[in-house]
Design an enzyme around this catalytic site. Sequence first.
Site, mmCIF file in Angstrom:
data_model
loop_
_atom_site.group_PDB
_atom_site.id
_atom_site.type_symbol
_atom_site.label_atom_id
_atom_site.label_comp_id
_atom_site.label_asym_id
_atom_site.label_seq_id
_atom_site.Cartn_x
_atom_site.Cartn_y
_atom_site.Cartn_z
ATOM 1 C CG HIS A 73 19.981 18.265 14.438
ATOM 2 N ND1 HIS A 73 20.333 16.956 14.660
ATOM 3 C CD2 HIS A 73 21.025 18.996 14.895
ATOM 4 C CE1 HIS A 73 21.530 16.896 15.217
ATOM 5 N NE2 HIS A 73 21.983 18.133 15.365
ATOM 6 C CD GLU A 91 27.324 13.940 15.756
ATOM 7 O OE1 GLU A 91 27.220 14.304 16.952
ATOM 8 O OE2 GLU A 91 27.640 14.728 14.837
ATOM 9 C CG ASP A 93 24.528 19.066 13.118
ATOM 10 O OD1 ASP A 93 24.076 19.530 14.171
ATOM 11 O OD2 ASP A 93 25.352 18.124 13.098
ATOM 12 C CG ASP A 94 26.770 22.666 13.684
ATOM 13 O OD1 ASP A 94 26.467 23.467 14.578
ATOM 14 O OD2 ASP A 94 26.797 21.426 13.861
HETATM 15 N N1 HPA Z 1 27.055 16.995 17.606
HETATM 16 C C1 HPA Z 1 27.317 17.334 18.875
HETATM 17 N N2 HPA Z 1 27.402 18.580 19.271
HETATM 18 C C2 HPA Z 1 27.224 19.550 18.378
HETATM 19 C C3 HPA Z 1 26.963 19.268 17.054
HETATM 20 C C4 HPA Z 1 26.859 17.908 16.655
HETATM 21 O O1 HPA Z 1 26.608 17.548 15.487
HETATM 22 N N3 HPA Z 1 26.853 20.463 16.421
HETATM 23 C C5 HPA Z 1 27.026 21.424 17.334
HETATM 24 N N4 HPA Z 1 27.260 20.884 18.533
HETATM 25 ZN ZN ZN Z 2 23.762 18.691 16.196
#
Ligand code: HPA
Ligand code: ZN
Length: 340
Positions: free
Chosen positions: A18, A201, A279-280
Amino acid sequence: MPDAHAAFIAGLPKAELHLHIEGSLEPELMFMLAAKNGVRLPYATVEDVRAAYDFSDLQSFLDIYYAGAGVLHTAHDFHEMTRAYLERAIADSVRHVEIFFDPQTHTDRGIPYQTVVRGIRSALEAAEREQGLTFRLILCFLRHLSAEAAMETLEEALPLREQIDGVGLDSSEVGHPPSKFAEVFARARAEGLPAVAHAGEEGPPAYIREALDLLQVRRIDHGVRSEEDPELMARLRKEQIPLTVCPLSNVRLRVFDRIEDHNLRRLKDAGLLVTVNSDDPAYFGGYVNANYQAVAEGLGFGTEDLAELARNSFRASWLDDDAKARHLADVDAYVERWRG
Ligand code: HPA
Ligand code: ZN
């Protein structure tokens, strides 16, 4: 004891499942690309950028994340961003990655789809060739945009179908349920593309059910709100549907107030196939090992728990059974050496 965990995590073979490649763009590279491409950033320094990364929810992050991606113009820019991420991942003992990209973020500002894919893939292929890292590339649709726009993006990708390994769904969750994209995912499925989706989420457990039933996804990205629905929990356990959990992301976007409040331990103890991912990482303060470290320190995950997370990362991957078995044996051998 935390130092012992850090050393264990550092060498533990793992997969990352992810990861939004645009979310790996570090402020230093963002500034360099902005200068090169003549893009004005609303920040004077790298420190100012990092100071702006103080998020209140998913949307407050996405606004800044989409603006940051505006510095990416050429295939070489996408290559350099991807190369930098892969270097960090390999340093974290990542052996296999399944990464997302958001083509609409770029095509909507005039960057051709092929520029994006070629740049990202050339870096992935180089890492595979030169360092033995394996990969899958997943095209994500932006759920805040229309289903028609997603279908157009899919149609644009299909002539070079072999460039991508699957499709996903990301961006602003609440108000954009998976059902909105049922047709797009049916078309992808007809083309033999497996699917994942962000769900649960910020959105309700019902979105996780929709992702499973209507989009027929193989994994749920995040999925932490499944805990609110005992029947759904039983299904996720029984069918061993993986969740790609991102602990530092969840804290930075205030899904949980503190890492100590995260429900990963409970999800794991309930028998769900949970994995840990970043994630990011450029926005959330850490790459994959920092996320393993966070659950070691914040949730008391010990070496056997951490090893199980690493095993799950391979089990939940789209690798074939032979490759999975090899990676699982590597994890076991690593744990054995650590014990011995
Ligand atoms: N959630 C939804 N969209 C996203 C995310 C996330 O954690 N990171 C980058 N785009
Ligand atoms: Zn994500």
